[in-house]
Design an enzyme around this catalytic site. Structure first.
Site, PDB file in Angstrom:
ATOM      1  CE  LYS A 221       5.569  -3.231  -9.555  1.00 33.22           C
ATOM      2  NZ  LYS A 221       6.455  -3.957  -8.590  1.00 33.22           N
TER       3      LYS A 221
ATOM      4  NE  ARG B 289       3.026 -22.132  -6.222  1.00 33.73           N
ATOM      5  CZ  ARG B 289       4.321 -21.920  -6.107  1.00 33.73           C
ATOM      6  NH1 ARG B 289       5.130 -22.330  -7.062  1.00 33.73           N
ATOM      7  NH2 ARG B 289       4.827 -21.304  -5.059  1.00 33.73           N
TER       8      ARG B 289
ATOM      9  CE1 TYR C 242      -1.826 -19.890  -7.110  1.00 36.17           C
ATOM     10  CE2 TYR C 242      -0.666 -20.118  -9.200  1.00 36.17           C
ATOM     11  CZ  TYR C 242      -0.646 -19.827  -7.848  1.00 36.17           C
ATOM     12  OH  TYR C 242       0.529 -19.476  -7.250  1.00 36.17           O
TER      13      TYR C 242
ATOM     14  CG  ASP D 274      10.490  -5.391  -7.595  1.00 37.56           C
ATOM     15  OD1 ASP D 274       9.377  -5.939  -7.568  1.00 37.56           O
ATOM     16  OD2 ASP D 274      11.061  -4.956  -6.586  1.00 37.56           O
TER      17      ASP D 274
ATOM     18  CG  HIS E   1       2.011 -10.347 -13.677  1.00 33.79           C
ATOM     19  ND1 HIS E   1       2.654  -9.133 -13.549  1.00 33.79           N
ATOM     20  CD2 HIS E   1       2.060 -10.919 -12.456  1.00 33.79           C
ATOM     21  CE1 HIS E   1       3.067  -8.974 -12.299  1.00 33.79           C
ATOM     22  NE2 HIS E   1       2.725 -10.059 -11.620  1.00 33.79           N
TER      23      HIS E   1
ATOM     24  NE  ARG F 280      10.435  -7.535  -5.028  1.00 31.04           N
ATOM     25  CZ  ARG F 280       9.451  -8.316  -4.567  1.00 31.04           C
ATOM     26  NH1 ARG F 280       9.648  -9.608  -4.380  1.00 31.04           N
ATOM     27  NH2 ARG F 280       8.272  -7.802  -4.295  1.00 31.04           N
TER      28      ARG F 280
END
Ligand SMILES: NC(=O)c1ccc[n+]([C@@H]2O[C@H](COP(=O)([O-])OP(=O)(O)OC[C@H]3O[C@@H](n4cnc5c(N)ncnc54)[C@H](OP(=O)(O)O)[C@@H]3O)[C@@H](O)[C@H]2O)c1
Length: 333
Positions: free
Chosen positions: A103, A43, A64, A183, A85, A171
């Site tokens: 993940k 960004r 992006y 996480d 995601h 997180r």
């Protein structure tokens, strides 16, 4: 000397963001002949430039969107905060890029299905980045279980926790789908599913929620077909622990470093016999992950971790959160 065919060329990867974990992937790519990191997008133009310089990456994009528009990039690695995601995976696929998504891909199975629908429509490879699944230690565990080394699998115990020192971290951000299960607990889910060789049927769970609204600790109980039971625990406010124990009718296998695989070794204890330590040569799991997805791209084959595995992950995570919210045992899926 002839030119290498386009099929032999390393896959040209771009990294979407300057996330800390991106450095581990770059280190893995350095060891790979199948993958090369050619661009990063952020960004912020300054962050992209600094990341590119620090990691020897040729091109730095100031958005992006600009990374996704780079015609020399064939595949995108998505290490964004969890809640971003799927949106960016779909945007990358729509831009014609293959995707390796960090993940957990998402906690909502329908969003994971949406991402794989987009990949299938575009004829592109999509994989969830569980690097531990690519490590030889993990493959050896599955091979030992398949050979009946400990008899029938009956109990599984998986742990992953660490003390999260920061007050501000993606997180801990509920809006970005933070939380200990998302996480680190997602590895325990992955480990239990792999060791059981099946998807769980029912789960129950308890969580401790922190001031930001995410789970700081979670303990879950998973019931698999054939009466296989697994307990998982994860946390941000406890000491660091990584463990996977698989208990069968005739013995057990213990992995003291199941997820990072930095000191891989399996301890196999069979009833009435001395414990056997199976040493495994350490290998960079990020390199193996990149090798697998890059080969899948070049060979037009499925990657190790595709749609069914990602959906199994999301269905289980979703069920664990539902069970904790309802203080009940709930069906998965
Ligand atoms: N497989 C593994 O071993 C492993 C290890 C750690 C983490 N992970 C996964 O990788 C992902 C990233 O984790 P990380 O610890 O590397 O994250 P991080 O360092 O906090 O980086 C996340 C990046 O996302 C971008 N971003 C975009 N919107 C953001 C927002 N609203 N807030 C914060 N950042 C934002 C930022 O990049 P720009 O400023 O450049 O746009 C930031 O650098 C997570 O999904 C995590 O589960 C995997």
């Amino acid at each position: 000397m002839g030119l290498a065919s386009s099929q032999d060329r390393p896959v040209a990867w771009g990294i979407l963001s300057t996330a800390r974990i991106g450095g581990a992937l770059v280190a893995g790519a350095r060891e790979s002949s199948a993958a090369g990191i050619v661009a990063v997008g952020s960004r912020s133009a300054a962050s992209a430039r600094a990341f590119a310089d620090a990691h020897g990456i040729a091109r730095a994009h100031d958005s992006y969107e600009a990374l996704l528009a780079d015609p020399d990039v064939e595949a995108i690695y998505v290490p964004l905060p969890n809640g971003m995601h799927v949106d960016w995976t779909i945007r990358a696929l729509q831009a014609g890029k293959h995707v390796l998504c960090e993940k957990p891909m998402d906690r909502r199975p329908e969003r994971v299905a949406e991402a794989f629908d987009a990949a299938e429509q575009a004829g592109l490879v999509l994989s969830e980045a569980f690097m531990w699944r690519h490590n030889p230690q993990t493959l050896r565990l599955r091979a030992l279980l398949d050979s009946g080394a400990i008899g029938d699998v009956r109990l599984i115990r998986a742990s992953f926790s660490f003390p999260l020192a920061a007050d501000v971290d993606v997180r801990l951000d509920a809006a970005l789908d933070g939380g200990a299960l998302m996480d680190v607990g997602c590895y325990c889910v992955s480990g239990a599913r792999l060791a059981a060789g099946a998807e769980p049927e029912r789960v129950s769970a308890q969580t401790v929620t922190g001031p930001s609204g995410v789970d700081l600790r979670l303990c879950g109980l998973l019931r698999f077909p054939g009466d296989v039971l697994a307990t998982i625990d994860c946390g941000f406010d406890v000491a660091a622990r990584d463990e996977l124990e698989v208990v069968g009718s005739d013995g057990r296998i213990v992995l003291a470093d199941p997820w990072h695989c930095r000191a891989p070794a399996l301890v196999v204890e069979r009833s009435g016999a001395e414990a056997e330590v199976v040493e495994i040569e350490p290998v960079n799991s990020y390199r193996l992950e990149l090798d697998d997805v890059s080969a899948a791209i070049r060979e037009g084959r499925a990657p190790l971790l595709g749609r069914e595995d990602a959906l199994g992950q999301a269905r289980t995570i979703d069920a664990l959160y539902r069970a904790a919210a309802e203080d009940a045992s709930v069906p998965v899926g």
